[in-house]
Design an enzyme around this catalytic site. Structure first.
Site, PDB file in Angstrom:
ATOM      1  N   LYS A  48     -17.696  -6.742   5.349  1.00  0.00           N
ATOM      2  CA  LYS A  48     -16.397  -7.351   5.692  1.00  0.00           C
ATOM      3  C   LYS A  48     -16.239  -7.398   7.202  1.00  0.00           C
ATOM      4  O   LYS A  48     -16.795  -6.558   7.918  1.00  0.00           O
ATOM      5  CB  LYS A  48     -15.246  -6.542   5.078  1.00  0.00           C
ATOM      6  CG  LYS A  48     -15.185  -6.669   3.569  1.00  0.00           C
ATOM      7  CD  LYS A  48     -13.846  -6.217   3.007  1.00  0.00           C
ATOM      8  CE  LYS A  48     -13.809  -6.468   1.504  1.00  0.00           C
ATOM      9  NZ  LYS A  48     -12.531  -6.098   0.900  1.00  0.00           N
TER      10      LYS A  48
ATOM     11  N   SER B 127      -2.719  -7.909   2.696  1.00  0.00           N
ATOM     12  CA  SER B 127      -2.987  -7.832   4.136  1.00  0.00           C
ATOM     13  C   SER B 127      -3.303  -9.227   4.674  1.00  0.00           C
ATOM     14  O   SER B 127      -2.871  -9.579   5.779  1.00  0.00           O
ATOM     15  CB  SER B 127      -4.166  -6.895   4.405  1.00  0.00           C
ATOM     16  OG  SER B 127      -3.857  -5.592   3.991  1.00  0.00           O
TER      17      SER B 127
ATOM     18  N   HIS C  64       0.846  -1.207   0.000  1.00  0.00           N
ATOM     19  CA  HIS C  64       0.000   0.000   0.000  1.00  0.00           C
ATOM     20  C   HIS C  64       0.880   1.256   0.000  1.00  0.00           C
ATOM     21  O   HIS C  64       0.616   2.210  -0.726  1.00  0.00           O
ATOM     22  CB  HIS C  64      -0.888   0.039   1.253  1.00  0.00           C
ATOM     23  CG  HIS C  64      -1.914  -1.063   1.356  1.00  0.00           C
ATOM     24  ND1 HIS C  64      -2.042  -1.858   2.465  1.00  0.00           N
ATOM     25  CD2 HIS C  64      -2.879  -1.477   0.484  1.00  0.00           C
ATOM     26  CE1 HIS C  64      -3.045  -2.717   2.281  1.00  0.00           C
ATOM     27  NE2 HIS C  64      -3.557  -2.520   1.086  1.00  0.00           N
TER      28      HIS C  64
ATOM     29  N   ARG D  57      -1.783  -5.777  -8.624  1.00  0.00           N
ATOM     30  CA  ARG D  57      -0.604  -6.613  -8.378  1.00  0.00           C
ATOM     31  C   ARG D  57      -0.383  -7.608  -9.500  1.00  0.00           C
ATOM     32  O   ARG D  57       0.733  -7.847  -9.930  1.00  0.00           O
ATOM     33  CB  ARG D  57      -0.767  -7.388  -7.069  1.00  0.00           C
ATOM     34  CG  ARG D  57      -0.565  -6.526  -5.856  1.00  0.00           C
ATOM     35  CD  ARG D  57      -1.167  -7.152  -4.644  1.00  0.00           C
ATOM     36  NE  ARG D  57      -2.621  -7.088  -4.699  1.00  0.00           N
ATOM     37  CZ  ARG D  57      -3.418  -7.340  -3.692  1.00  0.00           C
ATOM     38  NH1 ARG D  57      -2.910  -7.709  -2.546  1.00  0.00           N
ATOM     39  NH2 ARG D  57      -4.722  -7.241  -3.811  1.00  0.00           N
TER      40      ARG D  57
END
Ligand code: ADP
Length: 160
Positions: A42, A129, A18, A91
């Site tokens: 979430k 994460s 990040h 990514r």
């Protein structure tokens, strides 16, 4: 005038991936608002307050960055902040499908906000994460994967 961008995410917790994306914004944007999404769908590990603190600590040396949280539609938040762009990190190809859907939906909701994709340095392409939480829970070293504030919080997971 260089525009203002919103970098939204869960940041549960912030990683060096990040931060790599945030640093890449410096020559492109006047201001970057890192925005922690309050998403009832979430169930993050860290509270909003903890995620904000870890991000603020990690971005303390970046004067163009402001850290906050938001609820509801991202494009409405971006408009309310006077931002012109949403930043997302890509990514790998696996990120692409979901990110394309989100970007096109956000464009449908507001054609004034453009989504900008940035690629991290190659060393961070495998970093997420979720993966750092897994490594930390198992007692692995995350010192090169996350900033010091997040490292401390993650180490507490293995030694509660
Ligand atoms: P979200 O739940 O919105 O995907 P994340 O906190 O996981 O929230 O990620 C926020 C943004 O940062 C996303 O665009 C994600 O693709 C990007 N991102 C996450 N990890 C990395 C990384 N290692 N390198 C580059 N971008 C990343």
């Amino acid at each position: 005038m260089k525009p203002h961008a919103i970098y939204p995410g869960t940041f549960d917790p912030v990683t060096n991936g990040h931060l790599d994306i945030i640093r890449r914004c410096a020559p492109l944007f006047n201001q970057v608002t890192v925005a922690v999404a309050v998403n009832p769908a979430k169930t993050p590990l860290f509270s909003i307050a903890d995620r904000l603190e870890m991000l603020r600590d990690a971005c303390a040396d970046l004067p163009f960055v402001r850290v906050t949280s938001f609820e509801g539609l991202l494009v409405r938040f971006a408009e309310s902040q006077g931002a012109q762009a949403i930043i997302r990190g890509l990514r790998a190809v696996s990120d692409f499908e979901y990110e394309l859907q989100m970007a096109l939906m956000n464009r449908r909701l507001s054609d004034r906000i453009e989504t900008v994709f940035l690629m991290p340095s190659q060393e961070y392409t495998y970093l997420s994460s979720s993966i750092v939480k897994g490594v930390a829970r198992a007692g692995g070293d995350v010192s090169e994967l996350v900033p010091p504030g997040a490292q401390k919080a993650l180490e507490a997971l293995a030694h509660p």
